[in-house]
Design an enzyme around this catalytic site. Structure first.
Site, PDB file in Angstrom:
ATOM      1  N   GLY A  17       0.793  -1.215   0.000  1.00  0.00           N
ATOM      2  CA  GLY A  17       0.000   0.000   0.000  1.00  0.00           C
ATOM      3  C   GLY A  17       0.830   1.273   0.000  1.00  0.00           C
ATOM      4  N   ASP A  61       8.231  -6.978  13.874  1.00  0.00           N
ATOM      5  CA  ASP A  61       6.941  -6.488  14.363  1.00  0.00           C
ATOM      6  C   ASP A  61       7.184  -5.150  15.080  1.00  0.00           C
ATOM      7  OD1 ASP A  61       4.618  -5.977  15.803  1.00  0.00           O
ATOM      8  OD2 ASP A  61       4.376  -8.056  16.484  1.00  0.00           O
ATOM      9  N   TYR A 158      -9.018   1.933  15.709  1.00  0.00           N
ATOM     10  CA  TYR A 158      -8.163   2.543  14.690  1.00  0.00           C
ATOM     11  C   TYR A 158      -8.139   4.065  14.852  1.00  0.00           C
ATOM     12  CZ  TYR A 158      -6.455   3.824  10.010  1.00  0.00           C
ATOM     13  OH  TYR A 158      -5.749   4.359   8.960  1.00  0.00           O
ATOM     14  N   ILE A 191      -7.618   6.703   0.472  1.00  0.00           N
ATOM     15  CA  ILE A 191      -6.601   6.358  -0.514  1.00  0.00           C
ATOM     16  C   ILE A 191      -6.925   4.963  -1.062  1.00  0.00           C
ATOM     17  CG2 ILE A 191      -4.115   6.062  -0.921  1.00  0.00           C
ATOM     18  CD1 ILE A 191      -4.823   8.877   0.140  1.00  0.00           C
ATOM     19  N   THR A 193      -5.473   1.928  -2.404  1.00  0.00           N
ATOM     20  CA  THR A 193      -4.127   1.353  -2.488  1.00  0.00           C
ATOM     21  C   THR A 193      -4.100   0.112  -3.368  1.00  0.00           C
ATOM     22  OG1 THR A 193      -4.552  -0.018  -0.554  1.00  0.00           O
ATOM     23  CG2 THR A 193      -3.567   2.136  -0.147  1.00  0.00           C
TER      24      THR A 193
HETATM   25  N1  LIG Z   1      -5.580   3.658   2.723  1.00  0.00           N
HETATM   26  C1  LIG Z   1      -6.195   4.703   3.284  1.00  0.00           C
HETATM   27  O1  LIG Z   1      -7.237   5.161   2.780  1.00  0.00           O
HETATM   28  C2  LIG Z   1      -5.614   5.346   4.507  1.00  0.00           C
HETATM   29  C3  LIG Z   1      -6.302   6.439   5.047  1.00  0.00           C
HETATM   30  C4  LIG Z   1      -5.801   7.067   6.171  1.00  0.00           C
HETATM   31  C5  LIG Z   1      -4.614   6.630   6.733  1.00  0.00           C
HETATM   32  N2  LIG Z   1      -3.940   5.564   6.196  1.00  0.00           N
HETATM   33  C6  LIG Z   1      -2.680   5.144   6.845  1.00  0.00           C
HETATM   34  O2  LIG Z   1      -1.673   4.897   5.893  1.00  0.00           O
HETATM   35  C7  LIG Z   1      -0.803   3.871   6.351  1.00  0.00           C
HETATM   36  C8  LIG Z   1      -0.740   2.739   5.336  1.00  0.00           C
HETATM   37  O3  LIG Z   1      -2.047   2.289   5.031  1.00  0.00           O
HETATM   38  P1  LIG Z   1      -2.305   1.247   3.885  1.00  0.00           P
HETATM   39  O4  LIG Z   1      -3.714   1.396   3.461  1.00  0.00           O
HETATM   40  O5  LIG Z   1      -1.227   1.339   2.921  1.00  0.00           O
HETATM   41  O6  LIG Z   1      -2.211  -0.119   4.748  1.00  0.00           O
HETATM   42  P2  LIG Z   1      -1.842  -1.615   4.325  1.00  0.00           P
HETATM   43  O7  LIG Z   1      -2.663  -2.474   5.236  1.00  0.00           O
HETATM   44  O8  LIG Z   1      -1.938  -1.820   2.870  1.00  0.00           O
HETATM   45  O9  LIG Z   1      -0.313  -1.701   4.745  1.00  0.00           O
HETATM   46  C9  LIG Z   1       0.075  -1.746   6.083  1.00  0.00           C
HETATM   47  C10 LIG Z   1       1.384  -2.496   6.183  1.00  0.00           C
HETATM   48  O10 LIG Z   1       1.747  -2.565   7.574  1.00  0.00           O
HETATM   49  C11 LIG Z   1       2.276  -3.858   7.834  1.00  0.00           C
HETATM   50  N3  LIG Z   1       2.163  -4.197   9.252  1.00  0.00           N
HETATM   51  C12 LIG Z   1       1.034  -4.490   9.942  1.00  0.00           C
HETATM   52  N4  LIG Z   1       1.322  -4.790  11.213  1.00  0.00           N
HETATM   53  C13 LIG Z   1       2.654  -4.654  11.368  1.00  0.00           C
HETATM   54  C14 LIG Z   1       3.529  -4.837  12.469  1.00  0.00           C
HETATM   55  N5  LIG Z   1       3.097  -5.211  13.681  1.00  0.00           N
HETATM   56  N6  LIG Z   1       4.852  -4.609  12.284  1.00  0.00           N
HETATM   57  C15 LIG Z   1       5.317  -4.259  11.049  1.00  0.00           C
HETATM   58  N7  LIG Z   1       4.525  -4.089   9.977  1.00  0.00           N
HETATM   59  C16 LIG Z   1       3.197  -4.285  10.131  1.00  0.00           C
HETATM   60  C17 LIG Z   1       1.428  -4.753   6.946  1.00  0.00           C
HETATM   61  O11 LIG Z   1       2.031  -6.009   6.733  1.00  0.00           O
HETATM   62  C18 LIG Z   1       1.301  -3.919   5.673  1.00  0.00           C
HETATM   63  O12 LIG Z   1       2.345  -4.181   4.778  1.00  0.00           O
HETATM   64  C19 LIG Z   1      -1.338   3.413   7.683  1.00  0.00           C
HETATM   65  O13 LIG Z   1      -0.654   4.075   8.731  1.00  0.00           O
HETATM   66  C20 LIG Z   1      -2.788   3.848   7.623  1.00  0.00           C
HETATM   67  O14 LIG Z   1      -3.334   4.036   8.902  1.00  0.00           O
HETATM   68  C21 LIG Z   1      -4.425   4.915   5.083  1.00  0.00           C
END
Ligand SMILES: NC(=O)c1ccc[n+]([C@@H]2O[C@H](COP(=O)([O-])OP(=O)(O)OC[C@H]3O[C@@H](n4cnc5c(N)ncnc54)[C@H](O)[C@@H]3O)[C@@H](O)[C@H]2O)c1
Lengths: 252, 266
Positions: A17, A61, A158, A191, A193
Site C-alpha cells: 500500500g 513487528d 483505529y 486512498i 491502495t
Molecule cells: N488507505 C487509506 O485510505 C488510509 C487512510 C488514512 C490513513 N492511512 C494510513 O496509511 C498507512 C498505510 O495504510 P495502507 O492502506 O497502505 O495499509 P496496508 O494495510 O496496505 O499496509 C500496512 C502495512 O503494515 C504492515 N504491518 C502491519 N502490522 C505490522 C507490524 N506489527 N509490524 C510491522 N509491519 C506491520 C502490513 O504487513 C502492511 O504491509 C497506515 O498508517 C494507515 O493508517 C491509510
C-alpha cells in the site's frame, strides 16, 4: 531525482500500500533504504516490494521493542546515520465500540500507537548521536489519518490510535526541536491502495466519494509525495504538523 | 522541473526595504527555477523588477507588473495581463500582507483608517484576486491557489487587524477549496511563523529603534526548531510543493511553516 541523495531511511509497513509507494518514491529520489514489515506478502498482491526495489528487508513487528531497536541498528549500519524514519505500519479491526474485544483494542494500540512510540524512541536515540546535516539531525514522518480527527466509521480502535499518533508527533516536535530533530505527520484521506475487502466495499466508497470534494479519491503516490516533501531538505522549518492529503475532506 | 510550462502570478513579489530575501521574492524565484512563467506583481514596480532581473539571470521567464491590489480594477488588469500574455493561469500565490507597516496597532490604539487599510491589503486583495482568477481556472479545469496567512492565526499576536485578517484568510481558503474542488482547482493556505525576512525583521528594527541583530536574537529564541528563524526559502519550498502536481490530492489545508512554534503555545 536526488531529493534524498545521501540519506538513509527506515520505512515500516513498507511491504504494501502506502508504505510500498513511499519506499518506491524514496528510492527513486536516491535514498538508502531499509524496509521493515511483519511480512513480505503484499496486501494488494504481486512480488515482494523489497525484491522489486532490490533493497534490504527486515522482517519484524513494530510492537516488539527488540525488533524495533534492531531495525534502527541495522538501518544505521551502512552510513552510521539514520536520517529518516517513516512510521506507516498499521492494522485495522473495523469494529464499533460495542463489538470490540479488549484483545482487539490492545493489539491495535500495540501496533498503531505503541509501534510508533517504540520506533520514534529508538530513532531519536540514534539521531541524537548524529551531527546536524542540512539543518536537521534527523526526521520522522508518521502516517496518521483523517480518522482520529473525524470519526473513523465503525472502527473505534483505529481512530483512537491515529489520534494518538498526531499528538505524539506534536510532543516529539516540541521536545526535540532544540536538537534539530524534525517530526511531522501525514494524514491521508481515502486512498485507494489496490487493497480489496472492507476498504472498497461500495458503502464505504460511496461515503468517501460523497465526502471528498476533489473529483477523485487518493492514490498511494499522493501520500508518498507528501512524505517525500517532509523528509527532504525542502522542509527544514516545518515541524509538529499533520499534513492532510485528503482531497479537501477536512475543509468541507 | 516541477512546474514546467506552468503560468504563475505571485502577488507581492517585491519586498520591503531591508536585508535578505522576502517570502514573495523567494517564491517567485523558486517557481521560475522549476520552469514556471511568473508574473511578479507588486505596487512597488522597482522591487518587482529586481525580482524579475534575478529570475532572468537564471534563464527563467518572468515579467513585472505594477498593481495596487486594494483596487479591483488593478487586480483585474493583473489577471488579464498574465492570461493574455501566456494563455492560462495555473498558480495564484497571494503573498501581500502588512501589519505594523500598514498602521496596525493594539485594540485601543488602532484607527479606523489603519484598520480599513490592513483589511484591504491583507484580505480584500486575496479575495478579489481569487474572484478574477477562478473563472479562468474553472474553464481550464485546473489551478492551484496559495494564500499566505500567518502563524499569528494560531498563536497570540497583539495587533488586531493582522490577526483578524489572517484568520479570515484561512476560513476563506477552506471555502474556496470546497466550492472549487469539483473543477479540479486546489486552494491551500500557508502559515509562516517567525521568519528572517525584511518585512518582519527590518520593519521591527525601524519601528522599535533596535538593531537588526537585537530583533533577530529575540525572534530566534522563540523558535523550537534549532532556535533559529526560518527564511523566505522555507515558505517558497512549501508553496512549490502545494503548487505542484505532487500535491494534487491536497486541498483546503492549512500548513504552518513555523519551526514548531505553534506546537508549543503561550
Ligand atoms: N488507505 C487509506 O485510505 C488510509 C487512510 C488514512 C490513513 N492511512 C494510513 O496509511 C498507512 C498505510 O495504510 P495502507 O492502506 O497502505 O495499509 P496496508 O494495510 O496496505 O499496509 C500496512 C502495512 O503494515 C504492515 N504491518 C502491519 N502490522 C505490522 C507490524 N506489527 N509490524 C510491522 N509491519 C506491520 C502490513 O504487513 C502492511 O504491509 C497506515 O498508517 C494507515 O493508517 C491509510
Amino acid at each position: 531525482m536526488t531529493r534524498l541523495a545521501g540519506k538513509t531511511a527506515l520505512i515500516t509497513g513498507a511491504s504494501s500500500g502506502i508504505g510500498r509507494a513511499i519506499a518506491t518514491r524514496f528510492l527513486a529520489e536516491g535514498a538508502t533504504l531499509l524496509l521493515m514489515d511483519i511480512t513480505e506478502a503484499v496486501v494488494e498482491g504481486g512480488e515482494p516490494t523489497h525484491k522489486i526495489l532490490d533493497v534490504p528487508f527486515f522482517q519484524g513487528d513494530v510492537s516488539n521493542e527488540k525488533d524495533v531497536d534492531e531495525a534502527v541498528r541495522r538501518a544505521a549500519l551502512p552510513t552510521g546515520r539514520l536520517d529518516i524514519v517513516v512510521n506507516d505500519a498499521v492494522i485495522r479491526i473495523g469494529k464499533k465500540l460495542t463489538d470490540t474485544s479488549l484483545e482487539e483494542w490492545n493489539r491495535v494500540m500495540a501496533v498503531n500507537l505503541a509501534g510508533v512510540f517504540l520506533m520514534c524512541r529508538a530513532a531519536v536515540r540514534q539521531m541524537l548521536t548524529q551531527e546536524i546535516r542540512h539543518e536537521a539531525r534527523g526526521r520522522i514522518v508518521n502516517i496518521s489519518s483523517q480518522h482520529g480527527m473525524i470519526s473513523s466509521p465503525e472502527d473505534v480502535s483505529y481512530g483512537t490510535s491515529k489520534a494518538g499518533v498526531v499528538y505524539l508527533t506534536r510532543q516529539i516536535a516540541a521536545d526535540y526541536g532544540r536538537d534539530s530533530i524534525i517530526c511531522n505527520a501525514v494524514a491521508p484521506g481515502k486512498i485507494l491502495t489496490g487493497k480489496t475487502g472492507r476498504a472498497v466495499e461500495p458503502r464505504w466508497l460511496d461515503y468517501s466519494h460523497a465526502r471528498t470534494p476533489l473529483p477523485r479519491l487518493g492514490r498511494s503516490e499522493d501520500v508518498a509525495n507528501a512524505a517525500l516533501f517532509l523528509a527532504s531538505d525542502e522542509a527544514t522549518f516545518i515541524t509538529g504538523e499533520n499534513l492532510m492529503v485528503d482531497g479537501g475532506w477536512m475543509a468541507g | 522541473m516541477r512546474l514546467k510550462d506552468r503560468v504563475a502570478i505571485v502577488v507581492g513579489a517585491g519586498q520591503s526595504p531591508g536585508e535578505g530575501m522576502g517570502n514573495g521574492r523567494a517564491t517567485a524565484l523558486t517557481f521560475a527555477r522549476e520552469g514556471a512563467k511568473v508574473l511578479c506583481v507588486d505596487h512597488n514596480l522597482k522591487s518587482a523588477q529586481e525580482t524579475v532581473e534575478m529570475i532572468g539571470a537564471n534563464q527563467g521567464t518572468a515579467m513585472a507588473f505594477k498593481a495596487d491590489v486594494t483596487k479591483e480594477a488593478e487586480i483585474k488588469a493583473m489577471v488579464a495581463d498574465a492570461h493574455s500574455r501566456w494563455g492560462r493561469i495555473d498558480i495564484l500565490h497571494n503573498n501581500v500582507g502588512v501589519s505594523l507597516s500598514g498602521g496596525d496597532a493594539e485594540l485601543l490604539e488602532i484607527t479606523e483608517e489603519a484598520f480599513d487599510r490592513c483589511v484591504a491589503i491583507n484580505l480584500k486583495s486575496c479575495i478579489l484576486a481569487a474572484k478574477h482568477v477562478i473563472p479562468i481556472m474553472r474553464a481550464q479545469k485546473s489551478g492551484a491557489i496559495i494564500n499566505i496567512s500567518s502563524m499569528a492565526v494560531i498563536t497570540t499576536y497583539p495587533y488586531v487587524a493582522y490577526k483578524a485578517t489572517k484568520a479570515a484568510m484561512v476560513s476563506f481558503t477552506e471555502q474556496l477549496a470546497y466550492q472549487n474542488a469539483a473543477y479540479g482547482i486546489r486552494a491551500n493556505v500557508i502559515l509562516p511563523g517567525l521568519m528572517n525576512t525584511p518585512m518582519a525583521v527590518d520593519t521591527r528594527a525601524r519601528t522599535f529603534k533596535k538593531t537588526r541583530a537585537e530583533v533577530e536574537a529575540e525572534r530566534d529564541a522563540k523558535v523550537p526548531l534549532g532556535k533559529k528563524m526560518g527564511t523566505g526559502w522555507d515558505v517558497a519550498n512549501a508553496a512549490l510543493f502545494l503548487a505542484s502536481d505532487e500535491a494534487s490530492f491536497i486541498t483546503g489545508v492549512t500548513l504552518p511553516v513555523d519551526g514548531g512554534a505553534s506546537v508549543r503555545r503561550g
